[in-house]
Design an enzyme around this catalytic site. Structure first.
Site, PDB file in Angstrom:
ATOM      1  N   VAL A 221      56.979  51.771  15.623  1.00  0.00           N
ATOM      2  CA  VAL A 221      56.226  53.166  15.557  1.00  0.00           C
ATOM      3  C   VAL A 221      54.922  52.995  16.231  1.00  0.00           C
ATOM      4  O   VAL A 221      54.568  54.029  17.213  1.00  0.00           O
ATOM      5  CB  VAL A 221      56.588  53.894  14.324  1.00  0.00           C
ATOM      6  CG1 VAL A 221      55.804  55.426  14.230  1.00  0.00           C
ATOM      7  CG2 VAL A 221      57.902  53.803  13.947  1.00  0.00           C
TER       8      VAL A 221
ATOM      9  N   VAL B  84      59.910  61.247   6.184  1.00  0.00           N
ATOM     10  CA  VAL B  84      61.382  61.414   5.848  1.00  0.00           C
ATOM     11  C   VAL B  84      62.178  62.019   7.188  1.00  0.00           C
ATOM     12  O   VAL B  84      61.631  62.927   7.945  1.00  0.00           O
ATOM     13  CB  VAL B  84      61.503  62.572   4.880  1.00  0.00           C
ATOM     14  CG1 VAL B  84      62.855  63.118   4.514  1.00  0.00           C
ATOM     15  CG2 VAL B  84      60.711  62.181   3.611  1.00  0.00           C
TER      16      VAL B  84
ATOM     17  N   GLY C 107      62.604  60.686  10.218  1.00  0.00           N
ATOM     18  CA  GLY C 107      62.337  60.399  11.255  1.00  0.00           C
ATOM     19  C   GLY C 107      61.599  61.545  12.132  1.00  0.00           C
ATOM     20  O   GLY C 107      60.540  62.080  11.640  1.00  0.00           O
TER      21      GLY C 107
ATOM     22  N   LYS D 235      62.817  58.921  -0.296  1.00  0.00           N
ATOM     23  CA  LYS D 235      62.522  60.089   0.462  1.00  0.00           C
ATOM     24  C   LYS D 235      63.023  61.355  -0.581  1.00  0.00           C
ATOM     25  O   LYS D 235      62.496  62.248  -0.512  1.00  0.00           O
ATOM     26  CB  LYS D 235      63.694  59.909   1.755  1.00  0.00           C
ATOM     27  CG  LYS D 235      63.198  59.076   2.646  1.00  0.00           C
ATOM     28  CD  LYS D 235      64.083  58.704   3.738  1.00  0.00           C
ATOM     29  CE  LYS D 235      63.460  57.685   4.635  1.00  0.00           C
ATOM     30  NZ  LYS D 235      64.564  57.179   5.706  1.00  0.00           N
TER      31      LYS D 235
END
Lengths: 456, 456
Positions: free
Chosen positions: A17, A133, A135, A206
């Site tokens: 990321v 949470v 993506g 999450k």
């Protein structure tokens, strides 16, 4: 050419990321400047090892091992290291210096959220975490802002792509858990050690974040009930398919009445559950994520998209970076996280839901009556009973049966029969005790499956 | 008991949404105060006729016909009157006085958006409009903030509940357009004069708003191409179903390259289109809405929920009210609407998409070759040809056929045959000219259907 002021962005971490965030910040600078009214200057990328091999073409001089120096003087700090330490320390350093922080670190938020939000509020900084949470799916901002005038009653989320990929393979391709997991690993959807995913730990983090946000209540990770998918069998998936249902690993956040005290509370839990094929979540295939939200006024909403992936998650991170940057441009402190409701978090035993219990029993007179009595004694009310005997062509459905009064389920013989019992809503604690009583009963050979039923 | 400061909220309009907003503001005051850190005081409700019969129990003394006095001194003005005037004048009064404005008025935004956003920017006020598109579904905030760091390439939206209800009835129940519309009227999904909905005008307003926001470009309503559903026939819906597709009225906002100039532009358009049953939008039934967003980094996202309804839309309005109120509490001016990209809006003729053309032709040698030549001369490339002759049991699919070289489509006879031609991507202008040429051709008896194909 407009002259913009600079906003200094420090990036912590250069994984899948982080490297995408850096690439997009460097390549789309003009576009971001137009949108924000200020230029985002990537001042550096903190990593453990500057010389580690990297697959992107990021300028070498941006890399440093000195995260603290980078944080000092940054307007916006993007934490994509993952894990608790040293991420927690750096995020606190950044917030204490007045910087806004963007993080995708679900483990950190689920375990130290209140500490971090307090630190942000002290200095009027803002902590953004859209990427933590589901993506790329916008879910944090809709819950915090769009639904801020509504009352969220329940969230059912498919928030872990690995487990959804595995369960979907089992359902669509008829694979075993082991085969589906091997495919997931081959395709890069599962890590070498898939415990965090298939054990439900990732989904539980999450769930803690979503429940805290949705109910304005701190829901610590250790109050989230968790079961993974390791116990889900091909037989369960096949039976679900035949019955018009599908098994999904759900993160469930629910506002509910404590059945013992009658007071309002919340529950956060993760487990594989049966949902009807008609439910919008049933159509979420592969590694996709979706979050189904039930609100008092808005009704049912669903948010669907990619739950992971470097560039997809980078989109969510950069949305937060632009939001933070706009706030810097217009001024004013951040909006504090709201935990004013402070509702009690209920134990899993207090949760009320429906169940499907699959039993192997001796196929002889009186067995159904015995089973029904155990359920009735346990306070578990039966909605449907379905019996399948291997030699018959199909199951016999006795919808709405009054099983205590029913006769023998099958005449004569000592063969095994399978009973699939669908219950009305029952308390989890009552159900657990009842399942134990069934297991101890002489007429029950084995309990082959106990699944919760969600999404009614 | 915490002492909160008051924020004065003026409500303009007391229809189905307005009365729900008022009810929730009055009944959930404590909850809102906790979330905001200030108390929302509903100072009045401006209506045309104070004595008109109303179905809610709102205090009579709140109603007034003097909207201007109400606006003066309000911190937040909620405009739910609808229509252009006097709504436009009141919104400008409110913005000029420095109040934040929340509106669900899609017609006003689509026609006077730039004027209103300019007025807001002048005084640092904010104009919120989550409820103007797709009712309760959070879509404005995700586009503006969550995806602010991404590049939106395409939006396919089912944004009109009435037309989706009608098309869904035609698909699922096999009804005609007239019957389905009668059902919609009976159930309150369609108004007495349904022109705004079935003519696509309502969807076009929403397309203008979404395109402007997504592409940072002013897209005026008169640049949105619009076709309604009045021309959709039962035969088209039935044929789509048999082919594994469904017809939906789509609002399409697309970033594209102008095929003539090679430059970047945007297109906003509304028309009934074929989409595959596999597409997530195909599963949007009844009066529900959904917005499917394709972004460069985030990939495919979908937002699903109730597109209309008083209390559902009130949820979106109140989310904006709470956001505005939080901004008042923390201070700082609003974030201006971004139109920096200022991309050209392309005419419908420049749009590139796929088409399905259904022709009745004479069933004799040479017809397919003649039809194929017309398409080829017009620059329209054929992907599939499917022929159905009433007397045969099923259609013959000639996938990827090279029709110019193909022989007679059916041996002997002078009966009528139906050709269903699926094209590759073609420019709308080329397609329109080609359809005209087909209509003028001797071998074509009639063109029974031309539909665009979306969602690839």
């Amino acid at each position: 050419m407009i002259e913009y002021r600079n906003l200094r962005v420090a990036l912590l971490g250069a994984g899948s990321v982080g490297s995408q965030v850096a690439r997009l910040l460097l390549s789309q600078g003009d576009e971001f400047a137009s949108r924000i009214g200020a230029r985002l200057e990537l001042v550096g990328i903190a990593v453990r090892d500057v010389d580690a091999p990297r697959d992107t073409e990021l300028p070498r001089e941006l890399f440093t091992t000195d995260a603290s120096s980078l944080i000092l003087g940054a307007d916006i700090v993007v934490e994509l290291m993952g894990g608790i330490e040293p991420a927690r320390g750096y995020v606190l350093e950044a917030l204490n210096s007045g910087a806004d922080v963007i993080t995708a670190n679900k483990a950190l938020l689920a375990t130290h959220g209140p500490e971090l939000f307090d630190a942000a509020e002290q200095v009027g900084a803002q902590l953004y975490y859209e990427a933590a949470v589901a993506g790329a799916i916008p879910i944090i901002r809709p819950l915090r802002d769009s639904l801020a005038g509504d009352r969220i009653n329940r969230i059912l989320g498919i928030v872990n792509g690995t487990t959804n990929f595995v369960l979907d393979r089992m359902d669509v391709n008829g694979e075993t858990l082991q085969d589906a997991l091997a495919t997931a690993t081959d395709r890069g959807y599962a890590e070498a050690d898939p415990t965090a995913d298939i054990g439900g730990y990732d989904a539980a983090q999450k769930a803690a974040i979503l429940a805290s946000l949705a109910f304005h209540t701190v829901v610590p990770l250790d109050r989230v009930y968790r079961e993974g998918i390791t116990g889900v069998t091909k037989a369960q998936v096949d039976a679900a398919r035949e019955a018009g249902a599908v098994i999904k690993l759900l993160a469930i956040c629910e506002r509910m009445t404590d059945p013992e005290t009658g007071e309002e509370g919340v529950s956060a839990r993760v487990y594989p559950a049966l949902i009807s094929r008609d439910h919008p979540l049933a159509a979420v295939h592969g590694a996709h994520n979706a979050v189904f939200v039930q609100a008092a006024a808005a009704g049912d909403l669903m948010f669907y998209g990619a739950g992971a992936g470097g560039v997809e998650t980078a989109s969510a991170v950069l949305g937060d970076v632009v939001s933070a940057a706009r706030r810097h441009v217009v001024g004013g402190p951040g909006v504090a996280e709201s935990t004013h409701a402070d509702l009690p978090v209920l134990d899993i035993g207090r949760v009320v839901t429906r169940y499907q219990i699959t039993l192997d029993v001796e196929d002889q007179p009186g067995v159904l009556a015995a089973v029904a009595r155990i359920l009735s004694d346990g306070g578990v009310s039966v909605e449907t009973v379905q019996q399948s005997v291997p030699s018959t062509t199909g199951p016999v459905v006795i919808a709405g049966a009054a099983p205590a009064a029913a006769g023998p389920i099958h005449g004569g013989g000592t063969a095994t029969a399978t009973l699939v019992i669908g219950t009305h809503e029952a308390e989890e604690a009552a159900l657990a005790a009842t399942v134990e009583a069934l297991a101890a009963s002489d007429v029950v050979i084995a309990i082959s499956s106990v699944l919760r039923v969600e999404g009614s």
